[in-house]
Design an enzyme around this catalytic site. Structure first.
Site, PDB file in Angstrom:
ATOM      1  N   LYS A  35     -14.899 -51.680 -20.980  1.00  0.00           N
ATOM      2  CA  LYS A  35     -16.255 -51.223 -21.336  1.00  0.00           C
ATOM      3  C   LYS A  35     -16.238 -49.711 -21.591  1.00  0.00           C
ATOM      4  CE  LYS A  35     -17.534 -50.681 -16.457  1.00  0.00           C
ATOM      5  NZ  LYS A  35     -18.155 -51.389 -15.303  1.00  0.00           N
ATOM      6  N   ARG A 134     -27.934 -55.591  -8.346  1.00  0.00           N
ATOM      7  CA  ARG A 134     -27.911 -55.166  -9.743  1.00  0.00           C
ATOM      8  C   ARG A 134     -28.082 -56.428 -10.576  1.00  0.00           C
ATOM      9  NH1 ARG A 134     -22.924 -51.375 -11.780  1.00  0.00           N
ATOM     10  NH2 ARG A 134     -22.029 -53.381 -12.322  1.00  0.00           N
ATOM     11  N   HIS A 166     -19.947 -58.805  -7.843  1.00  0.00           N
ATOM     12  CA  HIS A 166     -19.459 -57.415  -7.867  1.00  0.00           C
ATOM     13  C   HIS A 166     -19.849 -56.777  -6.535  1.00  0.00           C
ATOM     14  CE1 HIS A 166     -17.875 -54.003 -10.009  1.00  0.00           C
ATOM     15  NE2 HIS A 166     -19.014 -53.367 -10.160  1.00  0.00           N
ATOM     16  N   ARG A 222     -10.706 -57.759 -11.750  1.00  0.00           N
ATOM     17  CA  ARG A 222     -11.342 -57.066 -12.879  1.00  0.00           C
ATOM     18  C   ARG A 222     -11.223 -55.551 -12.738  1.00  0.00           C
ATOM     19  NH1 ARG A 222     -15.787 -59.969 -11.020  1.00  0.00           N
ATOM     20  NH2 ARG A 222     -16.766 -57.961 -10.587  1.00  0.00           N
ATOM     21  N   TYR A 268     -23.104 -17.144 -20.240  1.00  0.00           N
ATOM     22  CA  TYR A 268     -24.549 -17.046 -20.019  1.00  0.00           C
ATOM     23  C   TYR A 268     -24.897 -16.685 -18.579  1.00  0.00           C
ATOM     24  CZ  TYR A 268     -25.112 -19.432 -24.526  1.00  0.00           C
ATOM     25  OH  TYR A 268     -25.080 -19.778 -25.850  1.00  0.00           O
ATOM     26  N   CYS A 320     -20.405 -23.621 -21.594  1.00  0.00           N
ATOM     27  CA  CYS A 320     -21.345 -23.585 -22.718  1.00  0.00           C
ATOM     28  C   CYS A 320     -21.268 -24.897 -23.492  1.00  0.00           C
ATOM     29  CB  CYS A 320     -21.015 -22.431 -23.655  1.00  0.00           C
ATOM     30  SG  CYS A 320     -20.929 -20.831 -22.822  1.00  0.00           S
ATOM     31  N   ASP A 322     -20.058 -25.583 -26.439  1.00  0.00           N
ATOM     32  CA  ASP A 322     -18.799 -25.915 -27.102  1.00  0.00           C
ATOM     33  C   ASP A 322     -17.650 -24.990 -26.725  1.00  0.00           C
ATOM     34  OD1 ASP A 322     -20.684 -25.160 -30.064  1.00  0.00           O
ATOM     35  OD2 ASP A 322     -20.009 -23.840 -28.464  1.00  0.00           O
TER      36      ASP A 322
HETATM   37  C1  LIG Z   1     -17.150 -51.678 -14.399  1.00  0.00           C
HETATM   38  C2  LIG Z   1     -16.972 -52.972 -13.755  1.00  0.00           C
HETATM   39  C3  LIG Z   1     -15.726 -53.360 -13.247  1.00  0.00           C
HETATM   40  C4  LIG Z   1     -14.557 -52.411 -13.156  1.00  0.00           C
HETATM   41  O1  LIG Z   1     -14.836 -51.462 -12.157  1.00  0.00           O
HETATM   42  P1  LIG Z   1     -13.759 -50.363 -11.710  1.00  0.00           P
HETATM   43  O2  LIG Z   1     -14.357 -49.752 -10.504  1.00  0.00           O
HETATM   44  O3  LIG Z   1     -13.652 -49.408 -12.845  1.00  0.00           O
HETATM   45  O4  LIG Z   1     -12.510 -51.081 -11.461  1.00  0.00           O
HETATM   46  C5  LIG Z   1     -15.593 -54.637 -12.776  1.00  0.00           C
HETATM   47  N1  LIG Z   1     -16.634 -55.500 -12.781  1.00  0.00           N
HETATM   48  C6  LIG Z   1     -17.856 -55.139 -13.233  1.00  0.00           C
HETATM   49  C7  LIG Z   1     -18.964 -56.120 -13.216  1.00  0.00           C
HETATM   50  C8  LIG Z   1     -18.066 -53.872 -13.729  1.00  0.00           C
HETATM   51  O5  LIG Z   1     -19.282 -53.524 -14.169  1.00  0.00           O
END
Ligand SMILES: *Cc1c(COP(=O)(O)O)cnc(C)c1O
Length: 408
Positions: A35, A134, A166, A222, A268, A320, A322
Site C-alpha cells: 500500500k 478500525r 489487525h 502481512r 526562517y 524550508c 524545498d
Molecule cells: C498496513 C497494514 C499491514 C502492514 O503493517 P506493517 O506494520 O507495515 O507491517 C498489515 N495489515 C493491514 C490491515 C494494514 O493496514
C-alpha cells in the site's frame, strides 16, 4: 533528469527482507503489503522484488493499487485489497482476480451484486474487528453477516476464502490486547469454519507480529514496513537485529556551499545562529519533498541527521519548502555537487529513516511514505531486471495519476 535528489531503492534488499520474514514465519505464506506506493518505494518494482524474495501474496489498501498491479502484468500472485467506499469498482476488481476484504454487511451486498453482474465468483476475506476499532465486522456483526455470506457462497457468487484481523498493539508483544484480540480472532475462525466456510487463509500478523508473536502467524503473515527493511519495533530491535536491510536511500547534491561569520542567522526566523565563522551548505530538498518540518534544528537540538562525507550533521534551522541548510563547520572542504545522504541503510554509521523519525517525533513509516512523488526513484539490485522494473513503475504511477515517476 536535473532534480538534484533521489530515492535510491535497493530491490535486492526488499527480496532479502522477504526471505528473512519467511524465516521468521516458516509455516506461513507471506503477503507483502505494498500500500501507499509500496511505502514510497514504488508499487510495481517493490512488488516484483518482494515476489522474487518469496512472497506469494500482495496486499493493497486501495483498489486502484490492486488494479495497477494486475495492469502491470503481475497476474500470478494473489492480491488482496481492503479499503473501499460504496460505489468502488468491485466488478473490475473481481474480473482482475483480486481478492476482496469485506468489513460490513453493505460491502458484502455490493460484492455479491458485482460478482453476479460479471458472472464470476468473488474471493472474499471477512475482516473482523477483534479490538482495533478500525475497519472490520465486530463479532456481533460477523454472526449477523455470515448467513448471507454462506447463501451467496452456495449460489457461487462468492467464496469465503479468508478471515482476518489487525492488532492494535502488535509493537508491544506483551500487551494484554494482543492475547485478547488473538482470542476473539480464534473464536471468529471457529464460528466461520463450523458454519461451513472452507477457509484457505487465516491472517492476523503485521510486521511486528511476524517478528515477535509467532502464535499469531496462522497461514499467512502481512508484513509491510519490514519488507522495506525498517524495524516495526525499534525499541525491541534494530533492522539488523531482525535480519532486515533498509531498502531506500534518500540522497541529494549540495546546491551551494559558502562561508559566513559568527552570529549569522540561518533559515526562517533564525531559529539557528552560527556560533563561529563557519561554512553553510544548502541541501536542495525540503518539506515539499518529504523532509519533515518537525526535524528543524536549533543550536541546542540538532535537526534531522544528514551524512556529509564521513560525518553526520544535523539540519540547522527551519526546514524550508524545498531546501534545508547544514552547518558544515569551519574546516569543511565540501563543494557544491557533493553527495549527501539524508537516510539510508545505516551501514557505516549513516543516518536511517528511524533516526529521522526520532528527531521528527514520528515513526519510520511516515518518513519513507512521505518522500514525495516529485523525488525521482532510482532502482538498483536484482541484476538485469532493473530497466523493465523502472519502466513498469513509471507507467503504473502515470496510470494512477501519481505524478512524476521513476528515473533510470
Ligand atoms: C498496513 C497494514 C499491514 C502492514 O503493517 P506493517 O506494520 O507495515 O507491517 C498489515 N495489515 C493491514 C490491515 C494494514 O493496514
Amino acid at each position: 533528469m536535473s532534480f538534484p535528489a533521489r530515492a535510491v531503492v535497493d530491490l535486492s534488499a526488499i527480496a532479502s527482507n522477504v526471505r528473512s520474514l519467511r524465516a521468521h514465519a516458516p509455516t506461513a505464506q507471506v503477503m507483502a503489503v505494498v500500500k501507499a506506493d509500496a511505502y514510497g518505494h514504488g508499487l510495481v518494482p517493490a512488488a516484483r522484488a518482494a515476489l522474487a524474495g518469496g512472497a506469494t501474496w500482495l496486499g493493497a489498501a486501495q483498489m486502484d493499487e490492486a488494479l495497477a498491479l494486475r495492469a502491470a502484468g503481475l497476474s500470478e500472485p494473489r492480491v488482496l485489497t481492503w479499503l473501499y467506499a460504496p460505489g468502488a469498482p468491485l466488478a473490475r476488481a473481481i474480473e482482475a482476480d483480486v481478492d476482496l476484504a469485506v468489513s460490513s454487511a453493505a460491502a458484502l451486498a455490493e460484492v455479491v451484486a458485482a460478482a453476479r453482474l460479471v458472472g464470476r465468483t468473488a474471493r472474499v476475506h471477512l475482516k473482523v474487528d477483534t479490538g482495533l476499532g478500525r475497519n472490520g465486522l465486530t463479532p456481533a456483526d460477523l454472526a449477523d453477516v455470515l448467513p448471507a455470506g454462506l447463501r451467496a457462497q452456495a449460489d457461487g457468487a462468492l467464496a469465503l476464502v479468508g478471515i482476518w484481523s489487525h492488532l492494535a498493539f502488535a509493537d508491544e508483544p506483551d500487551h494484554p490486547t494482543v492475547r485478547a484480540q488473538h482470542g476473539v480472532f480464534a473464536d471468529a475462525v471457529r464460528l466461520v469454519e463450523s458454519a461451513g466456510a472452507a477457509l484457505e487463509v487465516r491472517h492476523l500478523a503485521n510486521s511486528a507480529a511476524t517478528l515477535t508473536s509467532p502464535q499469531v502467524h496462522y497461514d499467512l503473515v502481512r508484513p509491510g514496513i519490514a519488507v522495506y527493511g525498517l524495524s516495526p519495533v525499534p525499541q525491541l530491535g534494530s533492522s539488523a537485529d531482525f535480519g532486515l536491510v533498509p531498502a531506500m536511500t534518500f540522497e541529494a547534491e549540495l546546491a551551494t556551499v559558502k562561508r559566513v561569520p559568527a552570529g549569522h542567522g540561518v533559515s526562517y526566523a533564525h531559529q539557528y545562529v552560527t556560533s563561529r565563522d563557519t561554512v553553510l551548505g544548502v541541501v536542495p530538498v525540503g518539506y515539499a519533498d518529504g523532509v519533515p518540518r518537525h526535524a528543524s534544528g536549533t543550536p541546542e537540538r540538532p535537526g534531522g541527521p544528514v551524512r556529509v562525507g564521513d560525518r553526520t550533521v544535523g539540519v540547522a534551522g527551519r526546514v524550508c519548502m524545498d531546501q534545508v541548510v547544514l552547518d558544515l563547520g569551519p574546516d569543511a572542504t565540501e563543494q557544491p555537487g557533493d553527495r549527501v545522504e539524508l537516510f539510508g541503510t545505516g551501514a557505516d554509521g549513516g543516518p536511517t529513516a528511524e533516526d529521522w523519525a526520532r528527531v521528527a517525533g514520528t515513526i519510520s513509516y511516515e518518513i519513507v511514505t512521505r518522500v514525495s512523488r516529485g523525488v525521482p526513484r532510482e532502482y538498483v539490485g536484482l541484476d538485469g531486471a532493473v530497466p523493465s522494473l523502472a519502466a513498469s513503475s513509471a507507467s503504473a504511477s502515470a496510470g494512477a495519476g501519481a505524478g512524476t515517476g521513476a528515473a533510470l
